[in-house]
Design a protein around this motif. Structure first.
Motif, PDB file in Angstrom:
ATOM      1  N   GLY A 111      48.201 -22.400  47.335  1.00 43.24           N
ATOM      2  CA  GLY A 111      49.544 -22.304  46.768  1.00 43.24           C
ATOM      3  C   GLY A 111      50.292 -21.106  47.340  1.00 43.24           C
ATOM      4  O   GLY A 111      49.743 -20.009  47.420  1.00 43.24           O
ATOM      5  N   GLY A 112      51.545 -21.307  47.719  1.00 46.86           N
ATOM      6  CA  GLY A 112      52.319 -20.250  48.352  1.00 46.86           C
ATOM      7  C   GLY A 112      52.152 -20.202  49.856  1.00 46.86           C
ATOM      8  O   GLY A 112      52.904 -19.507  50.530  1.00 46.86           O
ATOM      9  N   GLY A 113      51.163 -20.911  50.372  1.00 41.70           N
ATOM     10  CA  GLY A 113      50.930 -20.931  51.817  1.00 41.70           C
ATOM     11  C   GLY A 113      51.636 -22.096  52.489  1.00 41.70           C
ATOM     12  O   GLY A 113      52.437 -22.801  51.872  1.00 41.70           O
ATOM     13  N   GLY A 119      52.364 -16.838  53.877  1.00 41.30           N
ATOM     14  CA  GLY A 119      53.091 -17.845  53.114  1.00 41.30           C
ATOM     15  C   GLY A 119      54.377 -17.299  52.544  1.00 41.30           C
ATOM     16  O   GLY A 119      55.152 -16.633  53.217  1.00 41.30           O
ATOM     17  N   THR A 120      54.627 -17.593  51.274  1.00 39.95           N
ATOM     18  CA  THR A 120      55.846 -17.130  50.619  1.00 39.95           C
ATOM     19  C   THR A 120      55.690 -15.725  50.058  1.00 39.95           C
ATOM     20  O   THR A 120      56.594 -15.221  49.403  1.00 39.95           O
ATOM     21  N   PHE A 121      54.554 -15.078  50.337  1.00 35.97           N
ATOM     22  CA  PHE A 121      54.312 -13.772  49.712  1.00 35.97           C
ATOM     23  C   PHE A 121      54.955 -12.631  50.487  1.00 35.97           C
ATOM     24  O   PHE A 121      55.771 -11.899  49.981  1.00 35.97           O
ATOM     25  N   ARG A 122      54.563 -12.474  51.718  1.00 39.57           N
ATOM     26  CA  ARG A 122      55.025 -11.317  52.477  1.00 39.57           C
ATOM     27  C   ARG A 122      54.563 -11.447  53.917  1.00 39.57           C
ATOM     28  O   ARG A 122      53.738 -12.294  54.246  1.00 39.57           O
ATOM     29  N   THR A 123      55.105 -10.580  54.750  1.00 37.25           N
ATOM     30  CA  THR A 123      54.596 -10.410  56.106  1.00 37.25           C
ATOM     31  C   THR A 123      53.897  -9.063  56.151  1.00 37.25           C
ATOM     32  O   THR A 123      54.455  -8.049  55.732  1.00 37.25           O
ATOM     33  N   LEU A 148      57.596 -21.319  39.877  1.00 42.66           N
ATOM     34  CA  LEU A 148      56.765 -21.644  41.024  1.00 42.66           C
ATOM     35  C   LEU A 148      56.306 -20.396  41.748  1.00 42.66           C
ATOM     36  O   LEU A 148      55.189 -20.336  42.247  1.00 42.66           O
ATOM     37  N   ALA A 149      57.165 -19.413  41.782  1.00 40.27           N
ATOM     38  CA  ALA A 149      56.742 -18.151  42.400  1.00 40.27           C
ATOM     39  C   ALA A 149      55.603 -17.534  41.590  1.00 40.27           C
ATOM     40  O   ALA A 149      54.630 -17.030  42.140  1.00 40.27           O
ATOM     41  N   ALA A 150      55.726 -17.629  40.282  1.00 46.56           N
ATOM     42  CA  ALA A 150      54.668 -17.103  39.419  1.00 46.56           C
ATOM     43  C   ALA A 150      53.365 -17.847  39.679  1.00 46.56           C
ATOM     44  O   ALA A 150      52.297 -17.241  39.805  1.00 46.56           O
ATOM     45  N   LEU A 151      53.479 -19.157  39.813  1.00 46.35           N
ATOM     46  CA  LEU A 151      52.295 -19.964  40.100  1.00 46.35           C
ATOM     47  C   LEU A 151      51.659 -19.521  41.408  1.00 46.35           C
ATOM     48  O   LEU A 151      50.461 -19.275  41.492  1.00 46.35           O
ATOM     49  N   ALA A 152      52.512 -19.423  42.416  1.00 47.10           N
ATOM     50  CA  ALA A 152      52.004 -19.047  43.730  1.00 47.10           C
ATOM     51  C   ALA A 152      51.316 -17.683  43.655  1.00 47.10           C
ATOM     52  O   ALA A 152      50.229 -17.489  44.185  1.00 47.10           O
ATOM     53  N   ALA A 153      51.949 -16.761  42.973  1.00 46.13           N
ATOM     54  CA  ALA A 153      51.377 -15.422  42.866  1.00 46.13           C
ATOM     55  C   ALA A 153      50.057 -15.475  42.114  1.00 46.13           C
ATOM     56  O   ALA A 153      49.064 -14.882  42.524  1.00 46.13           O
ATOM     57  N   CYS A 154      50.041 -16.221  41.015  1.00 51.57           N
ATOM     58  CA  CYS A 154      48.821 -16.296  40.213  1.00 51.57           C
ATOM     59  C   CYS A 154      47.672 -16.907  40.995  1.00 51.57           C
ATOM     60  O   CYS A 154      46.529 -16.504  40.861  1.00 51.57           O
ATOM     61  N   LEU A 155      48.004 -17.897  41.825  1.00 52.84           N
ATOM     62  CA  LEU A 155      46.942 -18.581  42.538  1.00 52.84           C
ATOM     63  C   LEU A 155      46.316 -17.687  43.601  1.00 52.84           C
ATOM     64  O   LEU A 155      45.294 -18.007  44.157  1.00 52.84           O
ATOM     65  N   PRO A 183      60.903 -24.035  46.911  1.00 54.50           N
ATOM     66  CA  PRO A 183      59.799 -24.090  45.948  1.00 54.50           C
ATOM     67  C   PRO A 183      58.515 -24.507  46.649  1.00 54.50           C
ATOM     68  O   PRO A 183      58.539 -25.245  47.624  1.00 54.50           O
ATOM     69  N   VAL A 184      57.434 -23.978  46.178  1.00 51.21           N
ATOM     70  CA  VAL A 184      56.149 -24.295  46.794  1.00 51.21           C
ATOM     71  C   VAL A 184      55.314 -25.132  45.848  1.00 51.21           C
ATOM     72  O   VAL A 184      55.587 -25.210  44.655  1.00 51.21           O
ATOM     73  N   GLY A 185      54.333 -25.733  46.386  1.00 57.15           N
ATOM     74  CA  GLY A 185      53.290 -26.317  45.568  1.00 57.15           C
ATOM     75  C   GLY A 185      53.446 -27.798  45.321  1.00 57.15           C
ATOM     76  O   GLY A 185      52.989 -28.625  46.081  1.00 57.15           O
TER      77      GLY A 185
END
Lengths: 397, 397
Positions: free
Chosen positions: B190-192, B122-126, A9-16, B246-248
């Motif tokens: 995604g990820g947000g 989101g789940t990426f970073r601040t 899911l992290a990969a998905l999020a990153a890819c998106l 998990p996201v998405g």
């Protein structure tokens, strides 16, 4: 070394978000940090193969005097690097609490990149948050159950000639009710802003949990920005780098004037509010404690419940702040005559302002002014202010 | 080296939180970073005497293929250290925009400690934020003038068996009016989460500025959390480290069901809302674009204005996401029959999903389905999504 189970899911999020975050694709594994064990040991981890030194700085740490004799610093913890370049340390048996912490990488303070939970502490810094569950921190989390709302609302301040923002908590059931509610005005400290109580103060969770447990009355809570020259926290605006916004304006009485002249009328005109002294409470910490003292002295019949946190009759001249104490005797007599249902003073034994509280109590005692004093362990900290809010909210209305 | 002019006030602020921040006392000077010159050169500074390497990573940077052939990375800028241990670099003539950036100190990504303006992506970073003013970014700042409110509100989702949080923007004048308003449902990627559009998307500023200029109708904007197993962003809760959420849930149709079954009824029961198709709009980016496609196909008569940003008829199986496309022909015919006033598709030329938009348009063309296509420069970025919202909001209601 533990890794996140949600690689896919992290990969998905990153890819998106490929365009922006493509550097993460193919290397999106995340460390687990902080990891909390069954016994509340907490393991902190940071991947930093190229760093020479990684330290942990947490707000639970003991303060030790600086070598140069000026001030004190946290007793930092050094992390240890493994063969894969992951630095870690374990802090044993942490007490239940909501903590703030940072890593210090080769001298530079950083967030924990594995931990998405962050809060900005006013003009000071943005920190990673660690929540350790348990009885002492049980009011702080978002439990299942009815919840209030938090609204960021703008209002015109004629006093300050600004359109300003505040945060207004309405209790569970407000939206579906026709009832009118009492109002608590809740003020932050120097360096903070209107986001302090909603984030570090977890005011909404504390109020939801107390109200749902029947331990506090349903109430509206108004969290203002106490810096009279600031329109709002963290607001996007050209020309003014936010770091350079001066804070405070303590001693100017400008915020106090605006609270009474702008904020209270706005709240009483825009929310379903009981508009009488018995239904108004005021409390604040540190700078907000001074604003609480000042406002209740200037307007003795406005609030029935007054709480002063971590502040007293302080001489703040060494900070460039001039507090006009010339009318103290008359002010105390005036407030005594108004006879509020509660005047509450709370301070930590190790608070650097504790002496000002001693001075204040002595002065109030000279006037036989009735107040309740709550002395806690610890110092000038959010740990204490969350406890104070939790206690004060139960005593009002 | 420029330093902050507000030493005194910073010292005051630091002193007033002495217990927690004592290590700052005596050394509270802050660098100015970022500094924006008259010609929009931007100087970034970081004090890091012990660091071996400091780089700047900004979302305006060119992407270059990785040496290993997998993915691409930003072309980072190396900072240069002066004798006092301050690292700096100047980026010339930056275009007006709201940017995100970080420093990379000996390999570890950090905020700019001099810049209080931050946003969590989101789940990426601040990241630290940099606002460069100008025509292209003029809708993004909080101008003087009437302002809407942003409310964090909790609602029961029967579909997902969760109490969840969303953010609801009400336009300038809502509080003092008896009017009913149309509603835009605005979905993140995604990820947000539900904080994405209010922070990185500066949705409230964009809407305030468009409405105040008479370029968009006053409307309510609902920003949900599109991850069906998440109660809310950045929420304090025990046991579940937030980084591990998990996201998405893309392709599950769970969020889509909840949007229609839980969110819309809650909004229409709790706000002064026009409850008809003509007064409902739906748009979303990336994952939210897929949710927009899905929802409007499943419920063709619910929305009169539909906007799909940075998403098409994509095969997402390489990300583990299964999109059920078996009913596409019937779905397109159904929506064609419902005849929404606007079906808008927006994508950047360099978006990694652009091919899915080509596929989608081809399919829609086969059905002679009427839509408007907006192709922009750039890729899968907030730069584009802010522009798309600015344009879409003007075309609806």
């Amino acid at each position: 070394m533990k890794r996140n189970k949600f690689k896919l899911l992290a990969a998905l999020a990153a890819c998106l978000s490929f365009q922006t975050f493509a550097q993460e694709v193919g290397q999106v594994e995340r460390l687990i940090s902080p990891e909390i064990t069954q016994s509340n040991d907490v393991i902190f981890r940071l991947k930093a193969p190229a760093a020479s030194s990684v330290k942990l700085s947490g707000n639970w740490m003991t303060m030790v005097p600086n070598p140069n004799g000026q001030g004190a610093s946290r007793q930092l913890v050094e992390l240890v690097k493994d063969a894969s370049g992951v630095w870690s340390t374990k802090i044993p048996a942490m007490a239940p609490e909501l903590y703030g912490y940072s890593f210090i990488v080769d001298g530079v303070t950083t967030l924990d990149p594995s931990n998405l939970k962050v809060a900005r502490d006013g003009t000071f810094r943005t920190e990673s948050l660690l929540y350790v569950a348990g009885p002492a921190s049980d009011l702080y989390w978002a439990k299942t159950g009815p919840k209030g709302s938090m609204q960021q609302v703008w209002y015109d301040s004629k006093t300050l000639n600004l359109t300003r923002r505040m945060q207004v908590y309405t209790p569970p059931g407000y939206e579906d009710s026709k009832a009118s509610y009492p109002v608590l005005y809740l003020l932050h400290g120097g360096g903070g802003d209107e986001e302090a109580w909603p984030t570090l103060g977890v005011a909404a969770n504390i109020l939801d949990n107390l109200i749902n447990a029947g331990k506090a009355k349903p109430m509206i809570v108004v969290m203002t920005n106490g810096n009279p020259n600031q329109v709002a926290a963290n607001v996007i605006s050209p020309n003014i780098p936010v770091a350079n916004l001066p804070v405070g304006g303590m001693g100017s009485m400008l915020f106090e004037k605006s609270l009474v002249g702008d904020v209270i009328p706005f709240i009483e005109n825009h929310y379903r509010v009981k508009k009488n002294k018995e239904s108004r409470a005021l409390t604040g910490l540190s700078m907000g404690g001074l604003q609480t003292i000042n406002t209740s002295f200037e307007h003795p019949n406005l609030f029935n419940y007054i709480g002063v946190m971590s502040m007293g009759f302080a001489d703040l001249s060494r900070f460039g702040v001039k507090v006009d104490a010339s009318q103290r005797d008359q002010q105390i007599e005036g407030l005594k005559k108004a006879n509020p249902a509660l005047y509450w003073i709370a301070c930590g034994k190790e608070d650097f302002l504790i002496e000002s509280v001693v001075t204040m109590r002595k002065k109030l005692d000279e006037h036989a002014f009735r107040y309740v004093y709550r002395e806690s362990e610890g110092g000038h900290t959010w740990t204490n202010w969350r406890v104070y809010l939790s206690e004060f909210a139960k005593m009002i209305f």
